[in-house]
Structure formats: structure tokens, C-alpha cells
Scaffold this active site. Structure first.
Site, PDB file in Angstrom:
ATOM      1  N   LYS A 196     -32.707 -92.125  61.151  1.00 24.39           N
ATOM      2  CA  LYS A 196     -31.913 -90.990  61.619  1.00 24.39           C
ATOM      3  C   LYS A 196     -31.954 -90.981  63.142  1.00 24.39           C
ATOM      4  O   LYS A 196     -33.020 -90.828  63.741  1.00 24.39           O
ATOM      5  CB  LYS A 196     -32.450 -89.677  61.065  1.00 24.39           C
ATOM      6  CG  LYS A 196     -31.638 -88.455  61.520  1.00 24.39           C
ATOM      7  CD  LYS A 196     -32.191 -87.186  60.900  1.00 24.39           C
ATOM      8  CE  LYS A 196     -31.390 -85.960  61.320  1.00 24.39           C
ATOM      9  NZ  LYS A 196     -31.908 -84.724  60.717  1.00 24.39           N
ATOM     10  N   LYS A 254     -28.333 -92.507  59.231  1.00 25.00           N
ATOM     11  CA  LYS A 254     -27.555 -91.357  59.702  1.00 25.00           C
ATOM     12  C   LYS A 254     -27.463 -91.407  61.217  1.00 25.00           C
ATOM     13  O   LYS A 254     -28.509 -91.604  61.874  1.00 25.00           O
ATOM     14  CB  LYS A 254     -28.247 -90.062  59.250  1.00 25.00           C
ATOM     15  CG  LYS A 254     -27.499 -88.786  59.614  1.00 25.00           C
ATOM     16  CD  LYS A 254     -28.276 -87.560  59.132  1.00 25.00           C
ATOM     17  CE  LYS A 254     -27.512 -86.280  59.490  1.00 25.00           C
ATOM     18  NZ  LYS A 254     -28.248 -85.063  59.092  1.00 25.00           N
TER      19      LYS A 254
END
Length: 329
Positions: A196, A254
Site C-alpha cells: 500500500k 494499492k
């Protein structure tokens, strides 16, 4: 050798192109993010995410039934926590009758076969908007990780199928897995946000949950001390490998479209399914450009999500999931 082999022969009609198509989207590919709020009869459009909504529990039940009827099989829950319930340690996150816990039960009662995944992070509960507990002006890794394990257990006790830690604290997958095993939640899965990045694409999401970091002099003003530096690639492989070793059942990259090189890297090295999150900023950019008439909304939507699957994603978390399934049908 040309002209014996003419590649264009396989592109001469839509039926032929479909016959040899390598990457095909289906409803099974999608994980649907859902935003939940307190109240009744609430379907509140998020201003920075046109045509996407926050739902109260009664309308959440209706929405999930609609998703199931469309063939969508999994959801990812986020809650918007009232300001008076926020603090530095996220105590409300462990409330067995909290909004997240009730949302899990609502969905499981309405559509028992729906796969329910839950966001495990402190930022919706934090007065500071951070994914961790603040100690001495810093985000404390180990105390946060221990707390996240307790939060994950609370979600499992409410009926979640998967917990999805999105915080990027070191060691939290192992802490969560060990506690779930200790409490006999051996079949509760973990989908780790393994890679992320500290991205500028998250703005509309933070509007949706009112979870942006506050700007105070004595604490970090952003999430760069725990989310990944977007300049890095090898680090994503290291982070993901560690999460798998600690017990992650699914790993996630992400954001999405600007990180497809990372998706492919992770797919090449991973023995577990790979998810990608087409985040709020990606959604809102398409919406805004389409409203201006600069882009074909549906064409871009399909092209970008297909690219995510082509890059190696087994699961796509997308705010476009319903729109895509309607087009597929």
C-alpha cells in the site's frame, strides 16, 4: 514470417476477437467496497465520488441483496465513525455492538453466502486520522499492531469471513493470525494490504469517511512513515513476501492503474491470490473526465479494470463493480 503469418487475421471481426481474447472480466473478479454510517434511511452520495454512497444499515441490507442478485459475491466494509466516538487508541473499534460489527451481522443475516471482508485500521476511529496509535508524536508500530489483532478478532466474532488490515504496520499479519488461531477462528482469512503506497489517489476516500490526517505540529502530517514510498518496487516484493510468511491468505496492491508493474511483480512471486484496489481517486478522475465529455466513461472503466486483471490481479476491489457487471450482462 510475413506474409505467411498476418496477425491482423485474428482481429477481423468482433466475434473472432472475442474468440481469441486472453483476458475476460466476470462478476467473480470483483470485490465491492461499501461505506456504512449510523442512522436509518440514509443513502448519502459522496460529493467527491459521484454516484457512490454511504449507507445506513437498513439500506445496506437492500444494497447487498441487489449485489447478490447481480452475481457479485464479496464486499469490503468501511465505517464512518461519529466524531464523539473517536480517540487516539480506537477503543470504539472493539465495541461488540459497534457500527462495523453490526454491519457484518446485517449482511450475513441478509445474504449469508456473501463474502464479508472488513477494513482493519485505526484511521476511521482516530482523532488524528492516522492508522496507528500516537505515542510521543510518532505512530507506534507494536502497540498499534497488537490493537489491530484485537480489532480483527472482534470482526471475526461478528461473522467476518476475511479481515483486511490496511495500515502497513510491521508484523501485524503475524499478530492477527496468531490471535485468530488462539481464539479458534482458524477459517477466518486475512487479506493483507501488502503493498500500500503513500499515494495522492486517496483523497475522495478520506472525504467519504472523514479520516484524513489532521495537520498538527507535533505529529506526522501524512502517512509516509508507514505507507510505502511510490518510488520503490523491490520493497513491495519484500513486504509481500513477509506478509505471506506471516500468514496472509490474499495480498493486495494499492492503488491500481499506476501500480500495475507492482501487480505483475507480486503475481510472479506469490503463491496466494493477488488483489488490486482501484481506489477512489482513480474512480473520481474517470467520473470527472467523463462529465466534461473528455473521455468515454464505460470504455475507460472497462479498459482500466481489464488491464488490472491482465497484469495479474485475481481480485479487483472497485467502485465500478456494479456498473461493470451491468455492462457484462
Amino acid at each position: 514470417m510475413f506474409p505467411l503469418r498476418r496477425n491482423r487475421r485474428l482481429r477481423t471481426s468482433e466475434n473472432l476477437r472475442a474468440l481469441v481474447r486472453e483476458t475476460i472480466l466476470t462478476p467473480n473478479d470483483f470485490l465491492v467496497p461499501l461505506f456504512v454510517v449510523e442512522g436509518k434511511g440514509i443513502k448519502d452520495e459522496i460529493p467527491s465520488m459521484p454516484n457512490y454512497f454511504r449507507y445506513s444499515l437498513d439500506l445496506l441490507e437492500k444494497e447487498v441483496k441487489e449485489l447478490a442478485a447481480m452475481g457479485l459475491k464479496s464486499v469490503l466494509l468501511f465505517v464512518k465513525v461519529p466524531e464523539n466516538l473517536k480517540d487516539n487508541k480506537g477503543v470504539e473499534a472493539l465495541n461488540p455492538n459497534g457500527l462495523m460489527q453490526r454491519a457484518i451481522k446485517t449482511i450475513k443475516n441478509a445474504v449469508p453466502e456473501m463474502i464479508v471482508m472488513t477494513d482493519v485500521a485505526l484511521d476511521p476511529y482516530s482523532i488524528y486520522g492516522h492508522d496507528g496509535i500516537i505515542e510521543n508524536g510518532q505512530i507506534a508500530n507494536d502497540s498499534t499492531s497488537n490493537f489491530l489483532a484485537e480489532m480483527a478478532l472482534s470482526h471475526a466474532q461478528a461473522g467476518a469471513d476475511f479481515v483486511a488490515p490496511s495500515d502497513m504496520m510491521d508484523g501485524r499479519i503475524l499478530d492477527i493470525r496468531e490471535l485468530l488461531e488462539e481464539e479458534n477462528f482458524i477459517n477466518t482469512g486475512i487479506m493483507s494490504y501488502s503493498a500500500k503506497y503513500a499515494s495522492a489517489h486517496y483523497g475522495p476516500f478520506r472525504d467519504a469517511l472523514d479520516s484524513a490526517p489532521v495537520d498538527l505540529m507535533d505529529i506526522p502530517k501524512d502517512k509516509k512513515t508507514y505507507q510505502m514510498d511510490f518510488h520503490n518496487r523491490t520493497e513491495a516484493i519484500k513486504e509481500t513476501r513477509m506478509d505471506i510468511e506471516e500468514g496472509a491468505d490474499i495480498v493486495m496492491v494499492k492503488p491500481g492503474i499506476a501500480y500495475l508493474d507492482i501487480v505483475r511483480e507480486i503475481k510472479n512471486m506469490s503463491e496466494v491470490p493477488v488483489a488490486v484496489y482501484q481506489v477512489s481517486g482513480e474512480y473520481s478522475m474517470i467520473k470527472a473526465a467523463a462529465e466534461k465529455g473528455w473521455l468515454d466513461h464505460d470504455a475507460i472503466m472497462m479498459e482500466q479494470t481489464t488491464a488490472m486483471k491482465r497484469a495479474g490481479a485475481d481480485i479487483i476491489a472497485s467502485y465500478f463493480a456494479k456498473d461493470i457487471v451491468k455492462l457484462l450482462k
